[in-house]
Design a protein around this motif. Structure first.
Motif, PDB file in Angstrom:
ATOM      1  N   GLY A   1       0.832  -1.213   0.000  1.00 27.41           N
ATOM      2  CA  GLY A   1       0.000   0.000   0.000  1.00 27.41           C
ATOM      3  C   GLY A   1       0.860   1.253   0.000  1.00 27.41           C
ATOM      4  O   GLY A   1       0.568   2.218  -0.715  1.00 27.41           O
TER       5      GLY A   1
ATOM      6  N   ALA B   1       0.993   4.070  -2.836  1.00 29.88           N
ATOM      7  CA  ALA B   1       0.749   5.492  -2.546  1.00 29.88           C
ATOM      8  C   ALA B   1       1.847   6.357  -3.168  1.00 29.88           C
ATOM      9  O   ALA B   1       1.574   7.396  -3.782  1.00 29.88           O
ATOM     10  CB  ALA B   1       0.682   5.712  -1.035  1.00 29.88           C
TER      11      ALA B   1
ATOM     12  N   ALA C   1       1.378   6.263  -7.035  1.00 32.15           N
ATOM     13  CA  ALA C   1       0.223   7.043  -7.512  1.00 32.15           C
ATOM     14  C   ALA C   1       0.561   8.534  -7.491  1.00 32.15           C
ATOM     15  O   ALA C   1       0.235   9.278  -8.425  1.00 32.15           O
ATOM     16  CB  ALA C   1      -1.001   6.749  -6.645  1.00 32.15           C
TER      17      ALA C   1
ATOM     18  N   ALA D   1      -3.248  13.381  -5.297  1.00 25.02           N
ATOM     19  CA  ALA D   1      -4.117  12.292  -5.764  1.00 25.02           C
ATOM     20  C   ALA D   1      -4.574  12.608  -7.177  1.00 25.02           C
ATOM     21  O   ALA D   1      -4.808  13.772  -7.516  1.00 25.02           O
ATOM     22  CB  ALA D   1      -5.331  12.171  -4.843  1.00 25.02           C
TER      23      ALA D   1
ATOM     24  N   SER E   1      -7.043   7.103  -5.162  1.00 23.33           N
ATOM     25  CA  SER E   1      -5.976   6.673  -4.250  1.00 23.33           C
ATOM     26  C   SER E   1      -5.303   7.900  -3.656  1.00 23.33           C
ATOM     27  O   SER E   1      -5.093   8.892  -4.360  1.00 23.33           O
ATOM     28  CB  SER E   1      -4.932   5.841  -5.000  1.00 23.33           C
ATOM     29  OG  SER E   1      -5.538   4.708  -5.556  1.00 23.33           O
ATOM     30  N   ASN E   2      -4.969   7.848  -2.391  1.00 23.86           N
ATOM     31  CA  ASN E   2      -4.402   8.968  -1.614  1.00 23.86           C
ATOM     32  C   ASN E   2      -5.441  10.056  -1.336  1.00 23.86           C
ATOM     33  O   ASN E   2      -5.124  11.048  -0.650  1.00 23.86           O
ATOM     34  CB  ASN E   2      -3.197   9.638  -2.308  1.00 23.86           C
ATOM     35  CG  ASN E   2      -1.974   8.748  -2.341  1.00 23.86           C
ATOM     36  OD1 ASN E   2      -1.884   7.798  -1.582  1.00 23.86           O
ATOM     37  ND2 ASN E   2      -1.023   9.055  -3.219  1.00 23.86           N
TER      38      ASN E   2
ATOM     39  N   LYS F   1     -10.599  -1.803   1.193  1.00 20.91           N
ATOM     40  CA  LYS F   1     -10.136  -2.579   0.041  1.00 20.91           C
ATOM     41  C   LYS F   1      -9.604  -3.949   0.456  1.00 20.91           C
ATOM     42  O   LYS F   1      -9.170  -4.146   1.580  1.00 20.91           O
ATOM     43  CB  LYS F   1      -9.001  -1.838  -0.690  1.00 20.91           C
ATOM     44  CG  LYS F   1      -9.351  -0.433  -1.143  1.00 20.91           C
ATOM     45  CD  LYS F   1      -8.425   0.054  -2.232  1.00 20.91           C
ATOM     46  CE  LYS F   1      -6.966   0.296  -1.899  1.00 20.91           C
ATOM     47  NZ  LYS F   1      -6.625   0.941  -0.646  1.00 20.91           N
TER      48      LYS F   1
ATOM     49  N   CYS G   1      -2.775   2.237   1.610  1.00 21.09           N
ATOM     50  CA  CYS G   1      -2.986   3.390   0.721  1.00 21.09           C
ATOM     51  C   CYS G   1      -4.484   3.686   0.768  1.00 21.09           C
ATOM     52  O   CYS G   1      -5.300   2.876   0.345  1.00 21.09           O
ATOM     53  CB  CYS G   1      -2.560   3.049  -0.709  1.00 21.09           C
ATOM     54  SG  CYS G   1      -2.943   4.356  -1.879  1.00 21.09           S
TER      55      CYS G   1
ATOM     56  N   MET H   1      -8.217   5.364   0.111  1.00 20.02           N
ATOM     57  CA  MET H   1      -8.943   5.655  -1.136  1.00 20.02           C
ATOM     58  C   MET H   1     -10.337   6.182  -0.819  1.00 20.02           C
ATOM     59  O   MET H   1     -10.968   5.724   0.129  1.00 20.02           O
ATOM     60  CB  MET H   1      -9.049   4.359  -1.926  1.00 20.02           C
ATOM     61  CG  MET H   1      -9.818   4.456  -3.198  1.00 20.02           C
ATOM     62  SD  MET H   1     -10.147   2.812  -3.843  1.00 20.02           S
ATOM     63  CE  MET H   1      -8.883   2.667  -5.055  1.00 20.02           C
TER      64      MET H   1
ATOM     65  N   TYR I   1      -6.215  -1.737 -11.794  1.00 19.75           N
ATOM     66  CA  TYR I   1      -5.927  -0.296 -11.864  1.00 19.75           C
ATOM     67  C   TYR I   1      -4.970   0.036 -13.021  1.00 19.75           C
ATOM     68  O   TYR I   1      -4.355  -0.859 -13.583  1.00 19.75           O
ATOM     69  CB  TYR I   1      -5.365   0.223 -10.533  1.00 19.75           C
ATOM     70  CG  TYR I   1      -4.185  -0.532  -9.987  1.00 19.75           C
ATOM     71  CD1 TYR I   1      -2.930  -0.441 -10.560  1.00 19.75           C
ATOM     72  CD2 TYR I   1      -4.336  -1.342  -8.868  1.00 19.75           C
ATOM     73  CE1 TYR I   1      -1.854  -1.129 -10.060  1.00 19.75           C
ATOM     74  CE2 TYR I   1      -3.244  -2.041  -8.350  1.00 19.75           C
ATOM     75  CZ  TYR I   1      -2.019  -1.925  -8.956  1.00 19.75           C
ATOM     76  OH  TYR I   1      -0.948  -2.612  -8.454  1.00 19.75           O
TER      77      TYR I   1
END
Ligand SMILES: Cc1cc2nc3c(=O)[nH]c(=O)nc-3n(C[C@H](O)[C@H](O)[C@H](O)COP(=O)(O)OP(=O)(O)OC[C@H]3O[C@@H](n4cnc5c(N)ncnc54)[C@H](O)[C@@H]3O)c2cc1C
Length: 382
Positions: free
Chosen positions: A84, A88, A91, A124, A160-161, A204, A210, A212, A365
């Motif tokens: 994760g 992060a 992303a 993000a 994400s983030n 998740k 990470c 979301m 993703y």
């Protein structure tokens, strides 16, 4: 054709994997269980310049070329068992820092990149909406022109983030008559801007450290200076960031696959059953030989795609080939590692079940495997 790493690249690889192993893995089990993003570890990553790998030193980055950047991410994926946290960082770097670095004005780069590279500003990327996932450009979020700038309305999801972000790179429709090439624009927006709220936060299966969420935009007013690139340039910016993201996250997976292979070899050599190590049983040995073959192919595809960044528009096909192959191989290797470890692999105290849960998302993703096949077929004229 030389496949060896330069001295500098080998040093980067060694330093980052040593750092990650030493600093990032403590409490990975509880962070996964509690869906805890660790700002302290995030800042440690930034101390190693991971959030700004290819960005020039003057903006706070490490100034690495694309292949060296990708080797650094491979080392992170190898050394850090917290998938994760790795995700992060990726992303933020690949879908936010890089498009701002590539398309930002001098003023935007000065305003955002130093904080983003230093880790004090978390970003993000907000593209996906509930009705537009694979068909990324069928977004409905609108940015309407006003005398002062733009007003945004819409709801983004799976960001994400998102819950911990300070900055959001938002894609919105600015001219519905133009379709996705020309009709979509990218905006850099401070998350504290009035009108932005965090909607649902998601629990998740994997990559749990990470965070979301959904992000809701209600009459969010931004100045002209929030536009990244130019009005109508959003699709090109998004595609460029996806090229980097597909290759960069694949590199991280290659590192993790290497770690899984090492764990499997070690377990097969030390776990005995019927007076011999399980690695002496051909079924286990052949599985591990297959893992090694997949890993080597995955690494070569990733390096080839990295070497093509910024050289030609057609490198998009190399990015999709690498993403497709690596994510499918990552899932398969994670599953095989679990099988080789038997009951031990299934227990949460080992890292294997967590890595398997993390690996499952990789074919979804940055464009699902089916979408990568569509892109590859499209480049082949089909
Ligand atoms: C862990 C994770 C992190 C993410 N982070 C972000 C983020 O930071 N920012 C962001 O904007 N988004 C993010 N996403 C969203 C992600 O990009 C989408 O989930 C992904 O693109 C798939 O879209 P979807 O979930 O709507 O699935 P759908 O598009 O509904 O697809 C469902 C199924 O149909 C298949 N399918 C759909 N269209 C086609 C087609 N044309 N041909 C063949 N098959 C097709 C798909 O392959 C899939 O198997 C993230 C998702 C995950 C899982």
């Amino acid at each position: 054709m030389d496949f060896s790493l330069s001295k500098e690249q080998q040093l980067i690889k060694d330093n980052i994997s040593t750092f990650a192993r030493k600093e990032l893995n403590k409490d990975a089990v509880s962070r996964d269980r509690d869906q805890e993003f660790s700002k302290a570890l995030w800042l440690k990553c930034a101390d190693q310049q991971l959030q700004g790998l290819p960005v020039e030193n003057e903006f706070g980055g490490a100034g690495l070329d694309p292949v060296s950047t990708i080797i650094a991410l491979e080392a992170l994926g190898y050394g850090c068992t917290d998938g994760g946290l790795n995700f992060a960082v990726c992303a933020h770097l690949l879908a936010c820092v890089i498009p701002i670095w590539k398309y930002g004005t001098e003023a935007q780069k000065k305003q955002y990149l130093p904080g983003m590279c230093k880790g004090t500003m978390i970003a993000a990327n907000a593209m996906t909406e509930s009705g537009s996932g694979s068909d990324a450009f069928s977004i409905k979020t609108k940015a309407e022109k006003t005398a002062k700038g733009y007003v945004l309305n819409g709801i983004k999801t799976f960001t994400s983030n998102g819950p911990v972000a300070d900055l959001i790179l938002v894609y919105a429709v600015t001219d519905a008559t133009k379709g996705y090439y020309g009709g979509i624009s990218a905006f850099i927006i401070d998350k504290n801007t009035p009108g932005i709220t965090v909607g649902e936060t998601f629990e998740k299966m994997g990559l749990r450290s990470c965070n979301m969420c959904e992000l809701i935009f209600e009459n969010v007013t931004v100045p002209e200076s929030a536009v990244l690139g130019a009005i109508g340039a959003g699709a090109g910016i998004f595609n460029y960031s996806m090229e980097w993201e597909r290759i960069g996250i694949a590199a991280c997976h290659v590192g993790t696959m290497e770690r899984l292979l090492e764990l499997s070899v070690n377990y097969a050599q030390t776990r005995t059953m019927g007076n011999e190590p399980i690695g002496k049983k051909q079924a286990v040995a052949h599985t591990i030989a297959g893992m090694k073959t997949q890993l080597e192919a995955a690494r070569m595809l990733t390096y080839k795609a990295a070497a093509g960044i910024d050289k030609s528009r057609e490198n998009a096909i190399n990015a999709s080939v690498a993403k497709l192959f690596v994510s499918e191989a990552f899932r398969a290797i994670a599953m095989e590692t679990m099988q080789i470890h038997g009951g031990n692999g299934y227990m949460t105290s080992y890292e294997i079940e967590r890595t398997l849960r993390d690996a499952i998302g990789s074919t979804i993703y940055s464009g699902t495997s089916e979408i990568q096949k569509n892109i590859i077929a499209g480049w082949l004229g089909l």
